[in-house]
Design a protein around this motif. Sequence first.
Motif, PDB file in Angstrom:
ATOM      1  N   SER A 280       1.215  -1.413   0.054  1.00  0.00           N
ATOM      2  CA  SER A 280       0.191   0.272   0.522  1.00  0.00           C
ATOM      3  C   SER A 280       0.907   1.363  -0.024  1.00  0.00           C
ATOM      4  N   PRO A 281       0.679   2.164   0.067  1.00  0.00           N
ATOM      5  CA  PRO A 281       1.108   3.155  -0.561  1.00  0.00           C
ATOM      6  C   PRO A 281       1.345   4.103   0.789  1.00  0.00           C
ATOM      7  N   GLY A 282       1.189   3.912   1.932  1.00  0.00           N
ATOM      8  CA  GLY A 282       1.181   4.422   3.137  1.00  0.00           C
ATOM      9  C   GLY A 282       2.342   3.794   3.687  1.00  0.00           C
ATOM     10  N   GLY A 283       3.011   4.262   5.267  1.00  0.00           N
ATOM     11  CA  GLY A 283       3.519   3.080   6.113  1.00  0.00           C
ATOM     12  C   GLY A 283       5.515   3.329   5.586  1.00  0.00           C
ATOM     13  N   ASN A 284       5.926   2.534   5.164  1.00  0.00           N
ATOM     14  CA  ASN A 284       7.595   2.634   4.545  1.00  0.00           C
ATOM     15  C   ASN A 284       7.863   3.196   4.550  1.00  0.00           C
ATOM     16  N   ARG A 285       7.638   3.274   3.348  1.00  0.00           N
ATOM     17  CA  ARG A 285       8.649   4.815   2.504  1.00  0.00           C
ATOM     18  C   ARG A 285       9.795   4.866   2.252  1.00  0.00           C
ATOM     19  N   PRO A 286      10.297   3.484   1.919  1.00  0.00           N
ATOM     20  CA  PRO A 286      11.812   4.470   2.120  1.00  0.00           C
ATOM     21  C   PRO A 286      12.941   5.158   1.102  1.00  0.00           C
ATOM     22  N   GLY A 287      14.104   5.765   0.235  1.00  0.00           N
ATOM     23  CA  GLY A 287      13.942   5.625  -0.727  1.00  0.00           C
ATOM     24  C   GLY A 287      15.050   5.156  -1.670  1.00  0.00           C
ATOM     25  N   LEU A 288      14.849   5.603  -2.551  1.00  0.00           N
ATOM     26  CA  LEU A 288      15.467   4.723  -3.855  1.00  0.00           C
ATOM     27  C   LEU A 288      16.928   5.801  -4.558  1.00  0.00           C
ATOM     28  N   LEU A 289      18.414   5.218  -4.962  1.00  0.00           N
ATOM     29  CA  LEU A 289      18.776   6.087  -5.914  1.00  0.00           C
ATOM     30  C   LEU A 289      19.003   5.588  -6.545  1.00  0.00           C
ATOM     31  N   PHE A 290      19.313   6.532  -7.732  1.00  0.00           N
ATOM     32  CA  PHE A 290      19.390   6.024  -8.658  1.00  0.00           C
ATOM     33  C   PHE A 290      20.603   6.528 -10.093  1.00  0.00           C
ATOM     34  N   LYS A 291      21.411   5.795 -10.748  1.00  0.00           N
ATOM     35  CA  LYS A 291      22.731   6.947 -11.463  1.00  0.00           C
ATOM     36  C   LYS A 291      22.901   6.835 -12.481  1.00  0.00           C
ATOM     37  N   SER A 292      22.777   7.689 -13.782  1.00  0.00           N
ATOM     38  CA  SER A 292      23.181   7.727 -14.637  1.00  0.00           C
ATOM     39  C   SER A 292      23.799   8.344 -15.539  1.00  0.00           C
ATOM     40  N   LYS A 293      24.545   7.918 -17.090  1.00  0.00           N
ATOM     41  CA  LYS A 293      25.808   8.772 -17.210  1.00  0.00           C
ATOM     42  C   LYS A 293      25.326  10.182 -18.319  1.00  0.00           C
ATOM     43  N   ASP A 294      23.691  10.336 -18.500  1.00  0.00           N
ATOM     44  CA  ASP A 294      23.427  10.889 -19.297  1.00  0.00           C
ATOM     45  C   ASP A 294      21.939  12.021 -18.731  1.00  0.00           C
ATOM     46  N   GLY A 295      21.037  11.223 -17.521  1.00  0.00           N
ATOM     47  CA  GLY A 295      20.128  11.792 -16.749  1.00  0.00           C
ATOM     48  C   GLY A 295      18.724  11.237 -18.083  1.00  0.00           C
ATOM     49  N   ILE A 296      19.363  10.652 -19.099  1.00  0.00           N
ATOM     50  CA  ILE A 296      17.870   9.758 -19.627  1.00  0.00           C
ATOM     51  C   ILE A 296      17.643   8.471 -19.210  1.00  0.00           C
TER      52      ILE A 296
END
Length: 356
Positions: A280-296
């Motif tokens: 469900s959309p409530g509760g935990n909600r930790p974060g994710l980290l993404f990387k990219s060479k071109d930002g696309i």
Amino acid sequence: MTLLKLGLNAGSRFQFALLTCCLIVAPASLCLSDEPMKESAFGKSLVAGKFILPAKDGWWNWGMAPIYDEQGRLHIFNSSIPYKGENGMGYWRSKSIINHYVADSIEGPYKLIGTPFSSDQRTYHNPQISKVGDTYVLVFLWKSVERGSLQSIGMATAESLDGPWTENPNNPIIKPTAGTPNAAHASNPTFLVDRDGKFRIYYKSMSKGSAFREISVAIADQLEGPYVDHPENPLISYKELKRDIEDPYAFFYQDTYYMILEDRTDVAGALSGSPSPNSSPGGNRPGLLFKSKDGIHWDRPELSYNTDAKYFGKKLSRSERPHILWKDGKPEYLFLANHGSHEAGYYLKIEGWEPE
């Protein structure tokens, strides 16, 4: 690497392609694995700070966009919403304003020095602050109070953090457009200057009829715009996995694009072969980290920030709206909004992070 079946729309053509040739044709951010999602070096560097910016009676403070001025004073711009009884911040769609606080250090005390954005005709919400040359740039959710209006994105600029602020005459500079990935929704912007000196606004988008948030980008040659949506939008999406993300914070650092996102519905579990069956959309909600060479085109994410329960040993509640406070060109603190407190949220010290 083994690709696992998640049991989500198992008969769909998308799932079949994803499970059989993910590593060849699918975006790296969508590849499934039987390996647990890795905690990023960024996540490992975070050290608990404290909760700050309690709201005055009858109001709800929400999130923090921090920046230092030339004298080293800390400025924070944040949303403040009239309290709506048991529904809490339910007035944010029509009555949110942006307040401006100042302190001599992160420890405070913080002084409310003004409300630079407030209107009976529109709501101003979820600001993000940057500096380009001698100009401060504030982007925010911009929404008319008219019935049926959709969430859009506004911008304002100033030569001083104390103002005066000038709203972009084309506000909203990004707005929902029929037949596109943002047809229903464009909000929660984050701004950066890219490798080529162009201006990018990454934002939360939703297509018509969708229940799932995605991430898109609009790019301009000039700071004031026009901002043109990228033809590959949405750039990051887990809609086909029935998973949800939001609250992007994007930055360009050491010749690499990064994005921190809120994991609303256990994307991490779905990508790692152990999805929550009824996320469900409530509760935990930790974060994710993404990387990219071109930002696309973005790599498979790693875990970024954790939860208030992990950092402070308190009852779990939603942590959202990541923002970084920069000092001398380096990330110093991560700020997060929090649903389970009377304050706008809390900060975490970024201690010794070196990108891998």
